[in-house]
Design a protein around this motif. Structure first.
Motif, PDB file in Angstrom:
ATOM      1  N   PHE A   4      37.871  56.167  28.619  1.00  0.00           N
ATOM      2  CA  PHE A   4      37.923  56.119  30.079  1.00  0.00           C
ATOM      3  C   PHE A   4      36.987  57.169  30.663  1.00  0.00           C
ATOM      4  O   PHE A   4      36.999  58.327  30.266  1.00  0.00           O
ATOM      5  CB  PHE A   4      39.356  56.370  30.565  1.00  0.00           C
ATOM      6  CG  PHE A   4      39.453  56.396  32.058  1.00  0.00           C
ATOM      7  CD1 PHE A   4      39.495  55.214  32.768  1.00  0.00           C
ATOM      8  CD2 PHE A   4      39.467  57.598  32.754  1.00  0.00           C
ATOM      9  CE1 PHE A   4      39.572  55.236  34.156  1.00  0.00           C
ATOM     10  CE2 PHE A   4      39.535  57.628  34.139  1.00  0.00           C
ATOM     11  CZ  PHE A   4      39.589  56.430  34.836  1.00  0.00           C
ATOM     12  N   TYR A  59      35.726  58.637  34.389  1.00  0.00           N
ATOM     13  CA  TYR A  59      35.934  58.645  35.841  1.00  0.00           C
ATOM     14  C   TYR A  59      34.692  58.105  36.555  1.00  0.00           C
ATOM     15  O   TYR A  59      34.793  57.305  37.492  1.00  0.00           O
ATOM     16  CB  TYR A  59      36.251  60.067  36.310  1.00  0.00           C
ATOM     17  CG  TYR A  59      36.357  60.196  37.801  1.00  0.00           C
ATOM     18  CD1 TYR A  59      37.494  59.789  38.484  1.00  0.00           C
ATOM     19  CD2 TYR A  59      35.296  60.718  38.549  1.00  0.00           C
ATOM     20  CE1 TYR A  59      37.579  59.887  39.859  1.00  0.00           C
ATOM     21  CE2 TYR A  59      35.373  60.816  39.921  1.00  0.00           C
ATOM     22  CZ  TYR A  59      36.518  60.409  40.578  1.00  0.00           C
ATOM     23  OH  TYR A  59      36.599  60.504  41.941  1.00  0.00           O
ATOM     24  N   PHE A  98      34.323  54.377  36.170  1.00  0.00           N
ATOM     25  CA  PHE A  98      35.370  53.694  36.937  1.00  0.00           C
ATOM     26  C   PHE A  98      35.025  53.717  38.428  1.00  0.00           C
ATOM     27  O   PHE A  98      35.123  52.711  39.120  1.00  0.00           O
ATOM     28  CB  PHE A  98      36.718  54.371  36.687  1.00  0.00           C
ATOM     29  CG  PHE A  98      37.874  53.483  37.012  1.00  0.00           C
ATOM     30  CD1 PHE A  98      38.432  52.652  36.042  1.00  0.00           C
ATOM     31  CD2 PHE A  98      38.403  53.434  38.295  1.00  0.00           C
ATOM     32  CE1 PHE A  98      39.496  51.813  36.350  1.00  0.00           C
ATOM     33  CE2 PHE A  98      39.462  52.610  38.595  1.00  0.00           C
ATOM     34  CZ  PHE A  98      40.012  51.797  37.632  1.00  0.00           C
ATOM     35  N   TRP A 114      32.997  59.394  51.299  1.00  0.00           N
ATOM     36  CA  TRP A 114      34.310  59.006  51.807  1.00  0.00           C
ATOM     37  C   TRP A 114      34.197  58.135  53.064  1.00  0.00           C
ATOM     38  O   TRP A 114      35.031  57.257  53.283  1.00  0.00           O
ATOM     39  CB  TRP A 114      35.192  60.237  52.054  1.00  0.00           C
ATOM     40  CG  TRP A 114      35.909  60.555  50.792  1.00  0.00           C
ATOM     41  CD1 TRP A 114      35.438  61.291  49.748  1.00  0.00           C
ATOM     42  CD2 TRP A 114      37.180  60.054  50.384  1.00  0.00           C
ATOM     43  NE1 TRP A 114      36.346  61.294  48.720  1.00  0.00           N
ATOM     44  CE2 TRP A 114      37.435  60.548  49.085  1.00  0.00           C
ATOM     45  CE3 TRP A 114      38.142  59.240  50.979  1.00  0.00           C
ATOM     46  CZ2 TRP A 114      38.595  60.252  48.383  1.00  0.00           C
ATOM     47  CZ3 TRP A 114      39.305  58.949  50.282  1.00  0.00           C
ATOM     48  CH2 TRP A 114      39.523  59.450  49.002  1.00  0.00           C
ATOM     49  N   TYR A 133      33.747  54.781  51.629  1.00  0.00           N
ATOM     50  CA  TYR A 133      34.992  54.225  51.059  1.00  0.00           C
ATOM     51  C   TYR A 133      35.922  53.744  52.172  1.00  0.00           C
ATOM     52  O   TYR A 133      36.443  52.636  52.120  1.00  0.00           O
ATOM     53  CB  TYR A 133      35.760  55.283  50.238  1.00  0.00           C
ATOM     54  CG  TYR A 133      35.025  55.887  49.067  1.00  0.00           C
ATOM     55  CD1 TYR A 133      34.050  55.167  48.386  1.00  0.00           C
ATOM     56  CD2 TYR A 133      35.310  57.171  48.634  1.00  0.00           C
ATOM     57  CE1 TYR A 133      33.387  55.738  47.309  1.00  0.00           C
ATOM     58  CE2 TYR A 133      34.656  57.738  47.559  1.00  0.00           C
ATOM     59  CZ  TYR A 133      33.689  57.020  46.905  1.00  0.00           C
ATOM     60  OH  TYR A 133      33.033  57.573  45.843  1.00  0.00           O
TER      61      TYR A 133
END
Lengths: 486, 377
Positions: A181, A183, A186, A460, A463
């Motif tokens: 995994f 970050y 992802f 942000w 997002y």
């Protein structure tokens, strides 16, 4: 299963969580199982077709790897091509050949019609499988010995039903690598998924309201309304297919796999040649590698080159579907490319230019010109049949203009005022073009690469803004991706 | 992984906050264009009205406020009724309760009389998902009651989980405004209106035959044609009677949550000096198994039931019906007058008064009087 569904919203986190929770040596089994589940959600029995293709191509690959005898290798390659194209022909083209080509010749009468449902994504996974056996035959790729890995490659769920069409030598090593995994992976994948969903659910599905209003009623529309609807269709199909590819690439990225980009801001192309380097890249490169180059490619006399170019595009058109409209789509694009080749050879200095200082103006004019050129074959692509396409073209000039109706009366049942939807559509198209332009001028980087480089506040803002856009403005009615039918 | 989950939760909270701010910039009626149009008209001069009628299409299509006002004021001029019809198609009882509270909170001092038509309770299917008309009224205060009531209403364990699940999913869609951004823009652009839906009297009543004239070949015309067949009428009457016979004596009420909500509403109205009357119209389908036991729990002075078809035979006659579930404009005239009479009775009971002699006259004569007044107008 479609990406813009509640089902997928549940499937994705479970699939990703299972992927990382599963020990590396069993991941091939998990991914293959998930892929078959993904496909069987649409029509379970058609998973046998993928299993059949997989088995045949695996056996052919293994047999080719066992011998150096070119004739024997060729035989196995031809078996694979025959089985894959045979499957494609049976399910996709048989009725078209029967009723559009053989029946009009009047040789046979009372020909039977096979009522077979077209398997979703058949053109994508058969082309991917063919590329594997041809590459093994040519020695470009090793034959995969592990049946499980090979099955995972053919059925890999993010790109199973609408591409990108990957090559085994590129994809198999990536699928086999142990990815922990990450970050960063992802996050980048999630950004790409968000961007793809925005293109599909917010833009493409909204534009579909206006496109359908014209193209489903060709006799009732005319004038500028048709031009406007065609422009909107061009953007719709880009956002629909491009959105699908973004989601597919994003999902794969979340698992650590890099898929090939299929679109690179195609509507900022300044020539039709450049357009095809940016639009459906994996299909173009597939046809180039497995059809155009074997036909001699560019190392042939000019007349043959012209034919090869035109033929390549015609095949690409026909790949989309068994309908004269798709053939016309390819033929017209082929014609444009042929004209471009002729200009490059005989009139290399014939270029639009307003001087160096006005280069941006020249570029904008060229981009608008190329965009409009691509809209002409789109009329055929979007029409139900060839008759409708010609009616629509004729109505541009002969029918009274219906632009007002298109903008104000398109929304079904007056659920939401059309003009509001139209304004919202324009707003989001503007956002799309601003972002695409920024990606374009930054060497065609992808949205995830662009976003992660930005400062925290900008990231942000992206997002939050795009999550709000997606949540509030996603068209929530059921809609499938246009390219699923291919 | 932990960092990712925390960031994802933070994103969800920010988007939720933005969505809540957006919802609060709109009137409570934003999700239903007809209701929004009615509220828009009503809020121009809310002080004019002292009565509101809330419910489903059986209120919307059956009660003409101007006729209702005339009929009530003719008998009880001291009530000085001036009403507005807030009925909308496919409204459910919890939604009506929500609408009523919002209306009373909007201008509490004006409203003196309220009517609430009991309709569908909490039925919810997959086909209802993503429809803002079905879910715009969900909020933080009523979602627990909706979940509880839908759990109580369902019989099979699958539905006891599935139906509240659909409500919960819809609640999240509502609080995040999922797929409803266009309505937000439409509302703020002043286009979230359907002017014809408030009717020619601009009082919220709009009969189905009037609406059919807008689109003579549309869905309504098809519904109308189905009812022209005598066998359809016979089926309807028989079915209404069967359902009445089967359920009217039911005592066990499975919808305790909704019953409690209605009783709370009565208390709230009494505390604010507002007279409330619940109405149960004739309905087809198995809803009677929930609605009759429910209305049986409400004291008589607060409820009017039209569920018994043999008690109101004129409401089952073909010339008064539009389709299987609704009256036409002629039927609505008859219904409004019967309803006015029953309404006055309930108000009298609540006030502890005797029924004045004027309303004991034959219902038909009231109907004839009103029809002749209407004809003269």
């Amino acid at each position: 299963m479609v990406f813009n569904s509640l089902h997928f919203l549940i499937f994705l986190p479970i699939a990703i969580a299972l992927y990382y929770a599963t020990p590396y040596k069993w991941r091939w089994l998990l991914l293959t199982t998930l892929s078959y589940y993904f496909y069987m959600c649409w029509k379970a029995e058609y998973a046998f077709l993928i299993a059949f293709s997989t088995t045949v191509d695996y056996v052919c690959g293994i047999q080719m790897s066992k011998t150096d005898d070119k004739r024997k290798r060729k035989k196995w390659m031809l078996i694979s091509i025959f089985m894959n194209l045979g499957q494609l022909f049976l399910f996709k083209y048989l009725n078209f050949f029967t009723f559009s080509i053989i029946e009009p010749l009047n040789i046979f009468h009372n020909l039977p019609e096979f009522k077979l449902l077209l398997p979703v994504g058949i053109s994508f996974y058969t082309f991917q499988s063919i590329s594997y056996t041809v590459d093994v035959y040519n020695g470009k790729a090793p034959a995969e010995k592990h049946f499980g890995y090979f099955a995972m490659f053919v059925s890999y769920w993010p790109q199973l039903v609408a591409g990108p069409i990957e090559r085994s030598w590129y994809m198999l090593p990536r699928l086999k690598t142990n990815h922990d995994f990450s970050y960063d992976n992802f996050r980048e994948g999630l950004i790409r998924v968000l961007w793809g969903l925005f293109k599909k659910a917010v833009i493409a599905d909204r534009l579909a309201i206006f496109v359908r209003a014209v193209y489903q009623n060709p006799d009732d529309n005319g004038g500028f309304a048709i031009i406007l609807a065609t422009w909107l269709f061009a953007i719709q199909v880009y956002c629909d297919f491009g959105g699908y590819c973004d989601i597919a690439i994003g999902c794969a990225k979340m698992m650590g796999h890099n898929l090939t980009d299929n679109f690179k801001t195609p509507y900022f192309s300044k020539s039709i040649t450049e357009f095809w380097q940016r639009w459906h890249i994996t299909l173009t490169s597939w046809v180039r590698d497995y059809l155009y180059i074997p036909m001699g490619g560019s190392r042939v006399p000019f007349g043959r080159l012209i034919f090869n170019t035109w033929f390549m595009l015609a095949v690409m058109g026909f790949w989309h579907g068994a309908n004269w409209t798709f053939i016309m789509f390819g033929v017209i694009h082929g014609f444009f490319l042929v004209v471009a080749r002729i200009r490059e050879k005989f009139y290399p200095n014939l270029k639009l230019s307003f001087g160096k200082n006005l280069q941006p103006v020249t570029n904008i004019i060229l981009m608008f010109w190329v965009f409009n050129l691509t809209c002409i074959p789109d009329i055929f692509f979007c029409s139900k049949d060839i008759g409708d396409a010609f009616t629509i073209i004729g109505n541009i000039f002969t029918h009274p203009d219906t632009t007002y109706n298109l903008i104000f009366n398109s929304a079904p049942n007056g659920a939401v005022t059309s003009s509001i939807e139209f304004v919202i559509s324009l707003f989001f198209i503007l956002i799309l073009f601003i972002i695409d332009y920024n990606l374009h001028i930054n060497n065609d980087i992808t949205i995830d690469q662009a976003i992660v480089k930005r400062p925290l506040v900008t990231r942000w803002a992206f997002y939050v803004a795009f999550t709000v856009f997606l949540a509030w403005f996603a068209v929530t009615s059921d809609s499938i991706f246009i390219y699923f039918q291919f | 992984m932990k960092k990712l989950i925390l960031k994802f939760l933070l994103l969800l909270i920010i988007v939720l906050a933005i969505s809540q701010v957006a919802i609060n910039t709109m009137p409570f009626t934003w999700g239903n264009q007809r209701l929004n149009t009615k509220f828009n008209e009503y809020s121009k001069a809310p002080e004019q009205y002292n009565a509101v009628l809330v419910g489903a299409s059986t209120t919307y299509r059956h009660i003409n406020p101007s006729q209702f006002d005339s009929a009530v004021n003719a008998i009880r001029p001291d009530l000085n009724i001036k009403s507005f019809n807030f009925g909308i198609p496919a409204n459910r009882t919890p939604q009506s309760v929500y609408t009523l509270y919002e209306l009373m909170n909007f201008k509490k001092d004006n409203i003196k009389y309220v009517v609430l038509d009991l309709s569908e309770l909490t039925k919810m299917g997959v086909e209802n998902l993503h429809k803002k008309e079905m879910i715009f009224w969900y909020n933080w205060n009523n979602i627990d009651d909706i979940l509880e009531a839908s759990y109580e209403s369902e019989k099979s364990w699958g539905n006891k989980i599935g139906v509240p699940g659909l409500h919960l999913f819809s609640f999240f869609e509502k609080i995040y405004l999922i797929g409803m951004g266009s309505s937000f823009v439409e509302q703020h652009a002043g286009k979230n209106l359907q002017p014809l839906s408030i009717g020619t009297g601009k009082n919220g009543f709009y009969s189905l035959d009037q609406e059919m004239q807008e689109d003579p070949e549309g869905d309504l015309a098809q519904r109308y044609e189905v009812l022209r067949r005598q066998d359809t009428i016979d089926y309807r009457t028989k079915r209404c009677q069967e359902l009445w016979d089967k359920y009217h004596t039911a005592e066990k009420n499975p919808n305790k949550t909704i019953e409690d909500n209605l009783k709370e509403l009565i208390k709230y109205c009494e505390a604010n000096d507002i007279k409330i009357v619940f109405m149960l119209s004739q309905r087809l389908g198995d809803r009677y198994q929930y609605l009759l036991p429910l209305i049986n729990q409400i004291p008589e002075k607060y409820q009017i039931s039209f569920a018994n078809p043999s008690e109101y035979p004129m409401l089952n006659e073909r010339e008064n019906l539009f389709d299987l579930a609704h009256l036409n404009s002629g039927g609505a005239k008859i219904f409004t007058d019967i309803f006015a009479k029953e309404f006055i009775e309930r108000i009298n009971m609540q006030e502890g008064r005797q029924t004045p002699p004027a309303i004991t006259q034959d219902t038909n004569s009231i109907i004839q009087d009103t029809l002749s007044v209407d004809a003269a107008l």
